[in-house]
Design an enzyme around this catalytic site. Structure first.
Site, PDB file in Angstrom:
ATOM      1  N   LYS A  13      -0.576  -8.731   1.492  1.00 53.02           N
ATOM      2  CA  LYS A  13       0.077  -8.178   2.688  1.00 53.02           C
ATOM      3  C   LYS A  13      -0.399  -6.747   2.933  1.00 53.02           C
ATOM      4  O   LYS A  13      -0.810  -6.395   4.035  1.00 53.02           O
ATOM      5  CB  LYS A  13       1.613  -8.207   2.526  1.00 53.02           C
ATOM      6  CG  LYS A  13       2.179  -9.598   2.267  1.00 53.02           C
ATOM      7  CD  LYS A  13       3.695  -9.588   2.162  1.00 53.02           C
ATOM      8  CE  LYS A  13       4.245  -8.845   0.951  1.00 53.02           C
ATOM      9  NZ  LYS A  13       3.895  -9.444  -0.361  1.00 53.02           N
ATOM     10  N   ARG A  88      13.233 -10.099   3.790  1.00 54.68           N
ATOM     11  CA  ARG A  88      12.925 -10.735   2.522  1.00 54.68           C
ATOM     12  C   ARG A  88      13.955 -11.785   2.133  1.00 54.68           C
ATOM     13  O   ARG A  88      13.860 -12.377   1.073  1.00 54.68           O
ATOM     14  CB  ARG A  88      12.909  -9.654   1.453  1.00 54.68           C
ATOM     15  CG  ARG A  88      11.638  -9.667   0.653  1.00 54.68           C
ATOM     16  CD  ARG A  88      11.771  -8.528  -0.316  1.00 54.68           C
ATOM     17  NE  ARG A  88      10.741  -8.539  -1.280  1.00 54.68           N
ATOM     18  CZ  ARG A  88       9.618  -7.844  -1.161  1.00 54.68           C
ATOM     19  NH1 ARG A  88       9.352  -7.155  -0.081  1.00 54.68           N
ATOM     20  NH2 ARG A  88       8.750  -7.853  -2.141  1.00 54.68           N
ATOM     21  N   ARG A 127      -3.930  -5.000 -10.317  1.00 57.05           N
ATOM     22  CA  ARG A 127      -3.892  -4.073  -9.165  1.00 57.05           C
ATOM     23  C   ARG A 127      -3.828  -2.616  -9.622  1.00 57.05           C
ATOM     24  O   ARG A 127      -3.149  -2.277 -10.577  1.00 57.05           O
ATOM     25  CB  ARG A 127      -2.657  -4.371  -8.296  1.00 57.05           C
ATOM     26  CG  ARG A 127      -2.463  -3.285  -7.229  1.00 57.05           C
ATOM     27  CD  ARG A 127      -1.471  -3.645  -6.179  1.00 57.05           C
ATOM     28  NE  ARG A 127      -0.206  -4.103  -6.719  1.00 57.05           N
ATOM     29  CZ  ARG A 127       0.735  -4.673  -5.969  1.00 57.05           C
ATOM     30  NH1 ARG A 127       0.552  -4.857  -4.685  1.00 57.05           N
ATOM     31  NH2 ARG A 127       1.856  -5.081  -6.530  1.00 57.05           N
ATOM     32  N   ARG A 160       1.402  -0.063 -10.811  1.00 53.32           N
ATOM     33  CA  ARG A 160       2.821  -0.075 -10.451  1.00 53.32           C
ATOM     34  C   ARG A 160       3.682  -0.522 -11.631  1.00 53.32           C
ATOM     35  O   ARG A 160       3.299  -1.410 -12.377  1.00 53.32           O
ATOM     36  CB  ARG A 160       3.037  -1.020  -9.252  1.00 53.32           C
ATOM     37  CG  ARG A 160       3.025  -0.277  -7.928  1.00 53.32           C
ATOM     38  CD  ARG A 160       2.965  -1.200  -6.748  1.00 53.32           C
ATOM     39  NE  ARG A 160       4.027  -2.207  -6.711  1.00 53.32           N
ATOM     40  CZ  ARG A 160       4.221  -3.036  -5.686  1.00 53.32           C
ATOM     41  NH1 ARG A 160       3.441  -2.961  -4.609  1.00 53.32           N
ATOM     42  NH2 ARG A 160       5.178  -3.938  -5.722  1.00 53.32           N
ATOM     43  N   ARG A 171       9.657 -11.521  -9.967  1.00 52.96           N
ATOM     44  CA  ARG A 171       9.405 -11.324  -8.526  1.00 52.96           C
ATOM     45  C   ARG A 171       9.003 -12.638  -7.866  1.00 52.96           C
ATOM     46  O   ARG A 171       9.397 -12.922  -6.732  1.00 52.96           O
ATOM     47  CB  ARG A 171       8.323 -10.262  -8.327  1.00 52.96           C
ATOM     48  CG  ARG A 171       8.831  -8.849  -8.599  1.00 52.96           C
ATOM     49  CD  ARG A 171       7.710  -7.866  -8.857  1.00 52.96           C
ATOM     50  NE  ARG A 171       6.819  -7.704  -7.733  1.00 52.96           N
ATOM     51  CZ  ARG A 171       5.572  -7.229  -7.831  1.00 52.96           C
ATOM     52  NH1 ARG A 171       5.085  -6.885  -9.012  1.00 52.96           N
ATOM     53  NH2 ARG A 171       4.841  -7.110  -6.754  1.00 52.96           N
TER      54      ARG A 171
END
Ligand code: AP5
Ligand code: MG
Ligand code: ZN
Length: 213
Positions: A13, A88, A127, A160, A171
């Protein structure tokens, strides 16, 4: 044009939103980025949100709804915006619909980026993000020229706090339980524009441009 970017954690996203800013000239509104910015600034809201984010749980609806409501009324949103990571759950989507109705606006398209779970875990655990300019990287799929250093601004790259395997798995579960039902919700409004999210980043961007017509 008002767009919702829908997709599981790691679907791309944020990556695609950066390209869409250039293409469509509308801002990206990422509730995750806003919450992390609040935490970095040391606000009470940020510190409270961190408790939920570290568990991979959703931050209470009232908090994120408040942030979005204020943000979409800013001047740079006059020609439209992309909502990344909001809504969400169905409750947030309904609140958003009511809020937009009051403002004389609506969501035009919901871009739903589809990626299988095994690929998502690889993407999230690898990431890296620039502390200074927010540029995104991946240690294998999109590495910086120099390890740990941003190509664009020489800033330091960080991982993160919620990108460890245990939190990623929470998640993904939260996505399946609470966010996925939004596909049906927006299908009911004929707004879903499905995009296959595996492949080259530029190729996926081309698919998005195509479904947005
Ligand atoms: P948020 O920050 O929104 O995280 P998320 O939804 O889990 O999504 P990500 O940002 O992890 O993934 P992305 O789809 O943006 O992927 P990216 O482009 O970076 O939310 C974090 C937390 O905040 C939530 O858990 C919750 O606690 C809270 N929160 C936020 N919004 C909320 C709300 N509305 N209500 C309640 N709580 C809320 O890509 C990932 C990686 O993959 C990158 O390294 C990238 O380089 C790589 N990559 C991208 N595309 C490709 C490709 N095609 N091939 C290979 N690699 C790729
Ligand atoms: Mg993101
Ligand atoms: Zn940078």
């Amino acid at each position: 044009m008002n767009i919702v970017l829908l997709g599981p954690p790691g679907a791309g996203k944020g990556t695609q939103a950066k390209r869409m800013i250039q293409q469509y000239g509308i801002p990206q509104i990422s509730t995750g980025d806003m919450l992390r910015a609040a935490l970095k600034a040391g606000t009470e809201l940020g510190l409270e949100a961190k408790k939920f984010m570290d568990k991979g749980a959703l931050v209470p609806d009232t908090v994120v709804v408040g942030l979005v409501k204020e943000r979409i009324q800013q001047a740079d949103c006059a020609k439209g915006y992309m909502l990344d990571g909001f809504p969400r759950n169905v409750s947030q989507a309904k609140t958003l619909d009511g809020m937009l109705k009051d403002l004389g606006q609506k969501i035009d398209h919901v871009v739903s980026i589809e990626v299988p779970d095994a690929e998502l875990v690889k993407r999230l655990t690898g990431r890296r993000t620039c502390r200074d300019c927010g540029a995104g990287y991946h240690v294998m799929f999109d590495p910086p020229k120099k390890d740990g250093v941003c190509d664009k601004c020489q800033g330091q790259l960080y991982q993160r706090d919620d990108d460890n395997e245990a939190t990623v798995s929470s998640r993904l579960k939260v996505y399946n339980d609470q966010t996925k039902p939004l596909i049906d919700y927006y299908q009911g409004q004929s707004k879903i524009r499905g995009v296959h999210g595996v492949g080259d980043m530029a190729e996926i961007f081309a698919r998005i441009v195509k479904v947005l017509g």
